[in-house]
Design an enzyme around this catalytic site. Structure first.
Site, PDB file in Angstrom:
ATOM      1  N   ARG A  68       1.522   0.742  15.077  1.00 40.08           N
ATOM      2  CA  ARG A  68       1.398   0.429  13.723  1.00 40.08           C
ATOM      3  C   ARG A  68       1.819  -0.482  13.409  1.00 40.08           C
ATOM      4  O   ARG A  68       2.476  -1.278  13.573  1.00 40.08           O
ATOM      5  CB  ARG A  68       1.680   1.933  12.795  1.00 40.08           C
TER       6      ARG A  68
ATOM      7  N   ASP B 140       6.556  22.270 -26.353  1.00 42.04           N
ATOM      8  CA  ASP B 140       6.332  20.862 -25.942  1.00 42.04           C
ATOM      9  C   ASP B 140       7.709  20.693 -24.445  1.00 42.04           C
ATOM     10  O   ASP B 140       8.576  22.200 -24.239  1.00 42.04           O
ATOM     11  CB  ASP B 140       7.101  20.044 -26.214  1.00 42.04           C
TER      12      ASP B 140
ATOM     13  N   GLU C 254      12.317  12.716   0.209  1.00 38.52           N
ATOM     14  CA  GLU C 254      11.045  11.831  -1.072  1.00 38.52           C
ATOM     15  C   GLU C 254       9.593  12.581  -0.459  1.00 38.52           C
ATOM     16  O   GLU C 254       8.653  13.105  -1.599  1.00 38.52           O
ATOM     17  CB  GLU C 254      11.332  10.355  -0.448  1.00 38.52           C
TER      18      GLU C 254
ATOM     19  N   TRP D 189       7.364   0.058   3.776  1.00 42.78           N
ATOM     20  CA  TRP D 189       7.350   0.285   3.018  1.00 42.78           C
ATOM     21  C   TRP D 189       9.411   0.464   2.910  1.00 42.78           C
ATOM     22  O   TRP D 189       9.885   1.169   1.924  1.00 42.78           O
ATOM     23  CB  TRP D 189       6.838   1.964   2.126  1.00 42.78           C
TER      24      TRP D 189
ATOM     25  N   HIS E 243      15.078  12.479  12.472  1.00 42.30           N
ATOM     26  CA  HIS E 243      13.858  12.216  12.840  1.00 42.30           C
ATOM     27  C   HIS E 243      12.834  11.405  12.646  1.00 42.30           C
ATOM     28  O   HIS E 243      11.937  11.580  13.648  1.00 42.30           O
ATOM     29  CB  HIS E 243      13.142  13.866  12.972  1.00 42.30           C
ATOM     30  N   HIS E 244      13.512  10.340  11.431  1.00 36.95           N
ATOM     31  CA  HIS E 244      12.358   9.589  11.861  1.00 36.95           C
ATOM     32  C   HIS E 244      12.702   8.284  12.325  1.00 36.95           C
ATOM     33  O   HIS E 244      12.402   6.610  12.798  1.00 36.95           O
ATOM     34  CB  HIS E 244      12.353   8.939   9.800  1.00 36.95           C
TER      35      HIS E 244
ATOM     36  N   HIS F  55       1.337  -1.302   0.282  1.00 36.97           N
ATOM     37  CA  HIS F  55       0.042  -0.015   0.124  1.00 36.97           C
ATOM     38  C   HIS F  55       1.381   1.092  -0.273  1.00 36.97           C
ATOM     39  O   HIS F  55       0.813   2.436  -1.309  1.00 36.97           O
ATOM     40  CB  HIS F  55      -0.667   0.129   1.595  1.00 36.97           C
TER      41      HIS F  55
ATOM     42  N   THR G 154       7.310  26.732   6.869  1.00 40.85           N
ATOM     43  CA  THR G 154       5.795  26.065   6.258  1.00 40.85           C
ATOM     44  C   THR G 154       4.532  26.537   6.586  1.00 40.85           C
ATOM     45  O   THR G 154       3.625  26.952   6.583  1.00 40.85           O
ATOM     46  CB  THR G 154       6.039  24.835   6.340  1.00 40.85           C
TER      47      THR G 154
ATOM     48  N   SER H  88      12.995   6.000 -14.316  1.00 40.40           N
ATOM     49  CA  SER H  88      12.291   6.635 -14.746  1.00 40.40           C
ATOM     50  C   SER H  88      11.932   8.082 -14.185  1.00 40.40           C
ATOM     51  O   SER H  88      11.535   9.359 -14.909  1.00 40.40           O
ATOM     52  CB  SER H  88      10.612   6.530 -14.715  1.00 40.40           C
ATOM     53  N   SER H  89      11.975   8.635 -12.302  1.00 44.17           N
ATOM     54  CA  SER H  89      11.934   9.437 -11.891  1.00 44.17           C
ATOM     55  C   SER H  89      12.696  10.611 -12.262  1.00 44.17           C
ATOM     56  O   SER H  89      12.904  11.796 -12.385  1.00 44.17           O
ATOM     57  CB  SER H  89      11.901   9.459 -10.712  1.00 44.17           C
TER      58      SER H  89
ATOM     59  N   TYR I  89       8.810  14.776   0.433  1.00 43.89           N
ATOM     60  CA  TYR I  89       8.997  17.183  -0.074  1.00 43.89           C
ATOM     61  C   TYR I  89       8.754  16.864  -1.163  1.00 43.89           C
ATOM     62  O   TYR I  89       7.683  17.289  -2.227  1.00 43.89           O
ATOM     63  CB  TYR I  89      10.453  17.613   0.267  1.00 43.89           C
TER      64      TYR I  89
ATOM     65  N   SER J 165      -1.266  27.071  -4.421  1.00 44.69           N
ATOM     66  CA  SER J 165      -0.836  28.346  -5.052  1.00 44.69           C
ATOM     67  C   SER J 165      -1.333  28.994  -5.802  1.00 44.69           C
ATOM     68  O   SER J 165      -1.132  30.268  -5.849  1.00 44.69           O
ATOM     69  CB  SER J 165       0.198  28.795  -4.613  1.00 44.69           C
TER      70      SER J 165
ATOM     71  N   LYS K 160       4.318  29.753   4.302  1.00 48.57           N
ATOM     72  CA  LYS K 160       3.371  29.117   3.413  1.00 48.57           C
ATOM     73  C   LYS K 160       2.229  29.476   3.454  1.00 48.57           C
ATOM     74  O   LYS K 160       0.720  30.364   3.033  1.00 48.57           O
ATOM     75  CB  LYS K 160       3.470  28.170   2.361  1.00 48.57           C
TER      76      LYS K 160
ATOM     77  N   HIS L 161      13.310  11.724   3.167  1.00 51.88           N
ATOM     78  CA  HIS L 161      13.037  13.008   3.711  1.00 51.88           C
ATOM     79  C   HIS L 161      12.960  14.301   3.250  1.00 51.88           C
ATOM     80  O   HIS L 161      11.287  13.714   2.828  1.00 51.88           O
ATOM     81  CB  HIS L 161      13.819  13.232   5.148  1.00 51.88           C
TER      82      HIS L 161
END
Lengths: 287, 535
Positions: free
Chosen positions: B451, B107, B256, B143, B303-304, B78, B329, B170-171, B258, B269, B332, B254
């Site tokens: 979790r 293009d 990722e 994951w 922090h993870h 998932h 943040t 690809s990315s 963002y 925006s 924003k 991390h």
């Protein structure tokens, strides 16, 4: 030493009987918030958590308040006319950069102080080696011959089989009960030396305020002191995904008076004549 | 007059290959964008189905539906499907469609590379999904794929690693294409600080992608060699270090997150000014805030992993750097609110989703602030509180922003207006039940539910039931989206004007509707640019 546990039993039983479904009015709060816990560590964490929570509520009230005001009064259907000249304001932007910084600093200082305090693992009165394995915990009281394996209780284990037909509510402390509890004295500084023999686990008991990863090849430390007036049974679970049995390796700590603890330790030393044999051979014990 | 000349020019060049060739050999940014969005939608529903089974298993205490290993596979897949299959391709699809139209380019700069970066993905996802059906089933280590647990899985292990390598290639190709396009193909007069924020946020996102996808690929390759070639990068028994993987993974992980959220900031925006009929407040501050967030994303990975036993000094560093993110943040969020302030707002579906985004992303941001406090994180880590936090920033965050973008630009793409009433139904069902689904997870986590567990103690049943009901209704209401899009494309009311939104500004709204197959073959003139800027 059973008595200490029994004192707590009615309350715990009442919770269990009240069942997963029905929240008794008295127990409502601990179903939605962090427990205050019973250690020097957990109560301070709780205070920090509540402080952070109310700061966040305050921020949310201000920000959402302004937004809701705007959504109500500055809508086209009410004939509001857009103020297109409002594109930026250095003054306002500096203000709303500095205010968050001030709030953050005021949160960071107590958090940093507490962090340093929690991580002081010096001068313990008792050290216990905690070894995670798939799926259970092995405890060894350092400096003694007392060691044992603690796994999910038989009744929970039976009920947790797929389609067992046994209702979880009929099992006492379903998934939160073990065959052999970790026994510790109240009022003494206890240091855990935490490691693992296979994959990463995490030893967590919310009421103690301790969560620490058990990592193969590393020995992590965590310390706590249970308040002298808080003997009882405290339950937790593995908090790091460790495979098939991750949901099925609980932790149960029984906190007793130092005198009761010493008696317990002596009794078990006598029983376990052989030295700590080390953690059991690993391999899936849950099929 | 300019427009009619352009239309005439476009009409001549509006040729395209017919049949399957149009898609397989696609080099047109709009076709490739469409394919990305369709692929993303398919993966969204596959990942969503996994979530439905998870919520069904967790509906009440007791093992009744799936085996614990299957449950772990479902949570793992998932996450991977939603991140790599649903959200990232949706952003690339929107970038493909919108960036050339928004900067006045005909293009993407590298159309064939564009084709390649899309067509890698169906193969990557096939490999990934096929791993469900190999002996041992799909990987079940989360994951985050931490070793040594990850090393315990069978044939799915190398399949997943190769799938991740393909997605990474690809990315990276997509990111290169976006950077080259933005840097080289802007219309004359379109200076960097005149670009729409969606373009800005994507430019920054593209740099993040190039910086961190190779890091993930490296970490996964090290796992691969540990497994098959006897190395011991992460194997403690061989002198390796399992925690090294955590550091390397989260150095990718991390930035990722963002990557998943910055383009959302861009879309929001653009939508809020359009429907507040007022220029974005603090445009430059928004650009700098985005850049600051991107920079900070590289120095907060610890922090993870506050509970893995890092030195206190490192924990302090990661706590302070993480808290710092709240500043840009916050800027924003304040700018969005200031844009609404004294505006003349109307509430069409794109605006509804954008407003919900600001509210609910802020909720996720505030729980993030709580999580940054290390001592409190010792209790939050690895619980449903974390699940609630990141779902708040990713579902009513990133996913709602994607919905907002689709409802905003669909009339421009298709030339037709969608069923507003149905879209509002989609909004209200989504916004109500996303909260029923995720808000109780805060309670569960605080009350002590870890979790990634397949079964739980009975005292957690109440809120899990609530969350599951929220999940089922939220999941089912998402089926409205493909129906609304299909109905719009088939039989929506044609949009005759360049812009169906009277407050919308930007180059894409200077083009005829539907956007011609080849747009901006002649760069927009300064007059068009000025008109596009005007509010």
């Amino acid at each position: 030493m059973k008595r200490a546990t029994l004192g707590k039993l009615p309350g715990i039983l009442a919770l269990a009987v009240a069942g997963g479904a029905r929240r008794a009015a008295a127990s409502g709060w601990d179903r939605i918030n962090m427990p205050r816990g019973v250690t020097n560590v957990s109560t301070r964490i709780y205070a920090l958590h509540m402080m952070a929570f109310w700061v966040c509520v305050g921020i949310a009230v201000v920000v959402f308040g302004v937004m809701i005001w705007s959504l109500v009064f500055h809508r086209k259907s009410r004939g509001a006319v857009a103020d297109v000249t409002m594109t930026h304001s250095t003054k306002v932007e500096i203000v709303w950069t500095i205010i968050p910084v001030v709030i953050l600093v005021s949160m960071a200082i107590p958090a940093a102080r507490l962090l340093v305090r929690i991580n002081n693992n010096t001068n313990p009165q008792l050290s216990i080696r905690v070894t995670g394995f798939q799926w259970g915990w092995y405890y060894h009281y350092v400096g003694t011959h007392v060691s044992f394996v603690s796994k999910l209780s038989a009744s929970s284990n039976a009920a947790s089989r797929l389609d067992s037909g046994i209702s979880p509510t009929s099992v006492p402390h379903y998934l939160l009960s073990v065959d052999h509890k970790l026994v510790v004295p109240v009022g003494e500084k206890i240091r855990l030396l935490i490691t693992s023999v296979d994959v990463i686990h995490s030893w967590w008991v919310p009421d103690l305020g301790v969560k620490k990863a058990a990592i193969p090849g590393f020995i992590n430390q965590a310390s706590f002191t249970i308040a002298p007036n808080k003997p009882g049974v405290y339950r937790g679970q593995c908090a790091e995904l460790c495979g098939r049995g991750h949901a099925f390796m609980p932790i149960v700590v029984r906190a007793v008076s130092p005198a009761q603890f010493n008696a317990w330790l002596e009794q078990h030393s006598a029983q376990q004549t052989e030295a700590a044999a080390g953690p059991p051979a690993t391999g899936p014990s849950r099929t | 007059m300019v427009e009619s000349q352009l239309t005439a020019a476009h009409a001549e060049h509006d040729h395209k290959p017919r049949g399957w060739r149009r898609w397989v050999f696609a080099t047109n940014h709009k076709d490739i964008g469409t394919m990305y969005l369709i692929l993303s939608g398919i993966m969204f529903f596959i990942g969503g189905s996994a979530a439905m089974i998870i919520r069904a298993q967790l509906f009440k205490s007791g093992m009744e539906l799936v085996d614990p290993t299957v449950f772990n596979s479902l949570t793992t897949m998932h996450g991977l499907i939603m991140i790599f299959g649903a959200i990232m391709p949706a952003w690339v699809g929107l970038a493909n469609w919108m960036i050339p139209m928004q900067i006045g380019a005909p293009d993407m700069a590298l159309p064939r590379l564009n084709n390649l970066s899309f067509w890698i993905l169906p193969f990557a996802f096939t490999l990934m999904l096929a791993s469900f059906f190999v002996p041992g089933g799909a990987i079940a280590g989360g994951w985050t794929m931490y070793p040594p647990l990850m090393q315990q899985f069978g044939d799915a292990f190398p399949m997943m690693i190769f799938a991740i390598h393909l997605m990474g290639i690809s990315s990276i190709l997509g990111a290169i294409n976006i950077i080259v396009t933005i840097m080289n193909l802007r219309a004359p007069g379109m200076s960097l600080l005149r670009m729409p924020l969606f373009v800005w946020t994507w430019l920054i996102t593209a740099y993040l992608l190039i910086a961190v996808m190779p890091v993930l690929a490296g970490a996964m390759t090290m796992q691969l060699t540990d497994h098959f070639f006897g190395t011991s990068f992460f194997n403690a028994a061989g002198g390796g270090d399992p925690v090294l993987f955590l550091h390397v993974f989260w150095f990718f992980g991390h930035p990722e997150v963002y990557i998943l959220i910055l383009p959302a900031f861009g879309i929001i925006s653009e939508i809020i000014p359009s429907f507040a009929r007022k220029p974005l407040f603090g445009y430059e501050a928004m650009v700098y805030a985005t850049a600051s967030i991107a920079f900070l994303s590289f120095i907060v990975w610890g922090h993870h992993m506050f509970t893995v036993g890092m030195p206190v000094a490192a924990q302090l560093f990661f706590m302070f750097s993480t808290m710092l993110i709240a500043v840009p943040t916050g800027v924003k969020v304040f700018n969005w609110v200031a844009t609404m302030w004294r505006g003349s707002m109307s509430f069409e579906p794109p605006m509804l989703f954008a407003i919900a985004f600001v509210f609910l992303f802020t909720v996720g941001g505030l729980s993030g602030l709580m999580l940054s406090l290390v001592p409190a994180d010792y209790q939050y880590h690895g619980t449903y509180f974390v699940v609630a936090h990141f779902h708040y920033v990713l579902v009513p965050g990133a996913v709602f922003a994607i919905f907002a973008g689709i409802y905003y630009w669909l009339p421009k793409w298709s030339g037709r207006m969608y069923d507003m009433r149905l879209a509002k139904w989609h909004f209200w069902l989504s916004v109500i039940f996303v909260n029923v689904l995720f808000f109780p997870m805060h309670f569960l986590g605080l009350a002590g539910m870890p979790r990634r567990i397949a079964d739980y103690a009975p005292q957690f049943t109440d809120w899990n039931m609530v969350a599951s009901i929220g999940g089922f209704v939220f999941g089912a209401s998402q089926l409205l989206l493909p129906y609304i899009v299909w109905k719009c494309v088939r039989s929506g009311k044609p949009v005759e004007v360049n812009s169906p939104w009277d407050g919308a500004r930007g180059l894409e709204w200077e083009l005829p509707t539907p956007a011609p197959y080849h747009s901006w073959e002649f760069p927009p003139t300064e007059a068009v640019l000025a008109h596009a800027d005007k509010h």
